[in-house]
Scaffold this active site. Structure first.
Site, PDB file in Angstrom:
ATOM      1  CG  ASP A 123      -1.282  -3.313   3.526  1.00  0.00           C
ATOM      2  OD1 ASP A 123      -2.041  -4.182   3.960  1.00  0.00           O
ATOM      3  OD2 ASP A 123      -0.853  -1.926   4.334  1.00  0.00           O
ATOM      4  CB  ILE A 124      -2.020  -8.499   3.590  1.00  0.00           C
ATOM      5  CG1 ILE A 124      -1.377  -8.292   4.707  1.00  0.00           C
ATOM      6  CG2 ILE A 124      -1.278 -10.112   2.640  1.00  0.00           C
ATOM      7  CD1 ILE A 124      -1.545  -8.744   5.553  1.00  0.00           C
ATOM      8  CD  GLU A 168      -0.634  -4.196  11.149  1.00  0.00           C
ATOM      9  OE1 GLU A 168      -0.234  -4.921  10.863  1.00  0.00           O
ATOM     10  OE2 GLU A 168      -1.798  -2.941  10.773  1.00  0.00           O
ATOM     11  CG  HIS A 202       5.446   1.124   5.955  1.00  0.00           C
ATOM     12  ND1 HIS A 202       5.825   0.682   7.137  1.00  0.00           N
ATOM     13  CD2 HIS A 202       4.342   1.042   6.259  1.00  0.00           C
ATOM     14  CE1 HIS A 202       4.848   0.643   7.912  1.00  0.00           C
ATOM     15  NE2 HIS A 202       4.243   0.452   7.517  1.00  0.00           N
ATOM     16  CG  HIS A 229       0.635   2.908   4.023  1.00  0.00           C
ATOM     17  ND1 HIS A 229      -0.601   1.859   3.902  1.00  0.00           N
ATOM     18  CD2 HIS A 229       0.763   3.262   4.951  1.00  0.00           C
ATOM     19  CE1 HIS A 229      -0.123   1.576   5.497  1.00  0.00           C
ATOM     20  NE2 HIS A 229       0.237   1.972   5.931  1.00  0.00           N
TER      21      HIS A 229
HETATM   22  P1  AMP Z   1       1.720   1.019   9.967  1.00  0.00           P
HETATM   23  O1  AMP Z   1       2.421   0.413  10.409  1.00  0.00           O
HETATM   24  O2  AMP Z   1       0.606   1.417  10.797  1.00  0.00           O
HETATM   25  O3  AMP Z   1       1.117   1.854   8.453  1.00  0.00           O
HETATM   26  O4  AMP Z   1       0.818  -0.342   9.287  1.00  0.00           O
HETATM   27  C1  AMP Z   1       1.021  -1.469   8.657  1.00  0.00           C
HETATM   28  C2  AMP Z   1       0.448  -1.469   7.705  1.00  0.00           C
HETATM   29  O5  AMP Z   1       1.316  -2.882   6.884  1.00  0.00           O
HETATM   30  C3  AMP Z   1      -0.620  -1.883   7.494  1.00  0.00           C
HETATM   31  O6  AMP Z   1      -2.153  -1.774   6.865  1.00  0.00           O
HETATM   32  C4  AMP Z   1      -1.323  -4.425   7.076  1.00  0.00           C
HETATM   33  O7  AMP Z   1      -2.403  -4.423   6.676  1.00  0.00           O
HETATM   34  C5  AMP Z   1       0.735  -3.864   6.570  1.00  0.00           C
HETATM   35  N1  AMP Z   1       0.915  -5.303   6.627  1.00  0.00           N
HETATM   36  C6  AMP Z   1       1.279  -6.257   8.014  1.00  0.00           C
HETATM   37  N2  AMP Z   1       2.004  -6.864   7.297  1.00  0.00           N
HETATM   38  C7  AMP Z   1       1.760  -7.136   5.827  1.00  0.00           C
HETATM   39  C8  AMP Z   1       2.676  -8.358   5.454  1.00  0.00           C
HETATM   40  N3  AMP Z   1       2.705  -9.013   6.087  1.00  0.00           N
HETATM   41  N4  AMP Z   1       2.296  -8.290   3.889  1.00  0.00           N
HETATM   42  C9  AMP Z   1       1.421  -7.123   3.769  1.00  0.00           C
HETATM   43  N5  AMP Z   1       1.468  -6.147   4.249  1.00  0.00           N
HETATM   44  C10 AMP Z   1       1.245  -6.132   5.215  1.00  0.00           C
END
Ligand code: AMP
Length: 134
Positions: free
Chosen positions: A29-30, A89, A94, A96
């Site tokens: 995760d970034i 988001e 996905h 975590h």
């Molecule tokens: P959520 O959809 O609420 O589970 O959050 C999306 C997660 O994806 C967040 O923790 C972001 O930091 C992560 N994220 C979004 N874009 C990227 C990316 N390009 N590379 C890695 N992680 C990402």
């Protein structure tokens, strides 16, 4: 249109890969809650809600995430690897995986870590190395 995570799985957008097989992909995760915070995705299914997945993809994703969690715990010492599914988001299922030492480590309202890209690369490489041993 493909999601950002599909583009990541295809290598069209860069990521710090920690594990991969034919159907699933795992990357850092970034905006990590902790060093080693990993996202696990299905490569060929984008559905934005995990409980919409058919059983085969759902169970495959969980089994892959388990293997990644074992590699993650070996690479990033912690009490446990915590699991969370939010999807608030990015509209692509996905999971975590977050190294935990206390319950508070899984609080998504916490300030995220800022890490230099060399550190992301080091962490990803160490998890990938453990994954390849499994
Ligand atoms: P959520 O959809 O609420 O589970 O959050 C999306 C997660 O994806 C967040 O923790 C972001 O930091 C992560 N994220 C979004 N874009 C990227 C990316 N390009 N590379 C890695 N992680 C990402």
């Amino acid at each position: 249109m493909a999601t950002v995570f599909t583009k990541i799985a295809k290598g069209e957008i860069p990521s710090w890969k920690v594990a991969e097989n034919e159907d699933f992909y795992a990357f850092l995760d970034i905006n990590p809650l902790a060093e080693g915070h990993t996202l696990v995705i299905p490569k060929h299914v984008e559905d934005d809600y995990i409980f919409h997945l058919d059983d085969e993809v759902y169970l495959g994703l969980c089994a892959f995430a388990k293997k990644v969690a074992v590699a993650l715990k070996a690479a990033v010492p912690c009490k446990r690897v915590g699991v969370a599914v939010l999807g608030m988001e990015v509209p692509h299922t996905h999971i975590h995986l977050v190294p935990l030492n206390t319950e508070a480590d899984l609080d998504f309202r916490r300030q995220k870590l800022q890490l230099p890209s060399e550190r992301f690369a080091e962490i990803a490489e160490s998890i990938l190395k453990e994954y390849e041993k499994l």
